[in-house]
Design a protein around this motif. Sequence first.
Motif: not given
Length: 234
Positions: A137-138, A145-148, A202-203, A209-210
């Motif tokens: 989400s960051a 909600f993306v990380s939820d 989003f970036d 990278r993640l």
Amino acid sequence: MKPMNRALSALVLVAVVTAGCVSSAPPEVMDETQRFSETIELAEPELSGSSSLEQTLEERRSTRDFTAEELPLDTLGQLFWAGQGITDDAGHRTAPSAGARYPIELYAISASTFMHYLPEGHRVEQRTDTTTLSLLSAAAFQQGFVSDAPLVLVITAVPARTEAEYGAVAHDLVNREAGHVAQNILLQATSLGLAAVPVGGFDPAEVARLLALAPGEDVLYLLPVGYPAAADGS
Ligand SMILES: Cc1cc2nc3c(=O)[nH]c(=O)nc-3n(C[C@H](O)[C@H](O)[C@H](O)COP(=O)(O)O)c2cc1C
């Protein structure tokens, strides 16, 4: 012939010539950080859903409230198949692809794993990953909600596969393909009674990278998916 018509004819000619040959991921896009520890065969995709295409089109809505319940692997397999499943003996897929170059790759991130769909053989390769979902989400400009969501599907592309045939227009073609793939997945999610939303905010460099993607693979879309939370928020 007008220049535009000539260009289109050239595109069509190349497309006809290449329509039957299916490319696989070039080995150079897979580096050490992308190794997966396990490969799993998925259940055969379900080909007879309970709602019509028209019903599904009418019901599709971007939904951002999910329960925490994990999706079964078979359900994830069905979503992967809707996006990139192989549907004939020549290797063509559920979504169209310019010149059948198939630049799109699909991944899924849950609270415990990172998976990569392998259309050949309808399989996934996976590795343990307990951190990426919470960081997404960051990378999506704090869209919580993306990380939820219990699962986020990630659509990426390796434009070089398409560039080999179409040169400079490849990036445009690949972006259009991602739209086809995303819509297939969203409609499949709807027909399975799932909540889903396409996320373009989003970036891409941060998400790449993640996920430890190799250079040359671009992140195009995130699709958080899960069971819909009840209207009262439970
Ligand atoms: C290219 C694209 C990018 C989008 N990005 C986001 C996003 O970053 N966050 C979000 O909450 N919704 C996003 N959406 C969903 C739209 O907000 C949604 O489609 C729109 O409000 C219409 O609602 P519907 O999808 O329910 O018909 C995106 C949709 C598209 C097509």
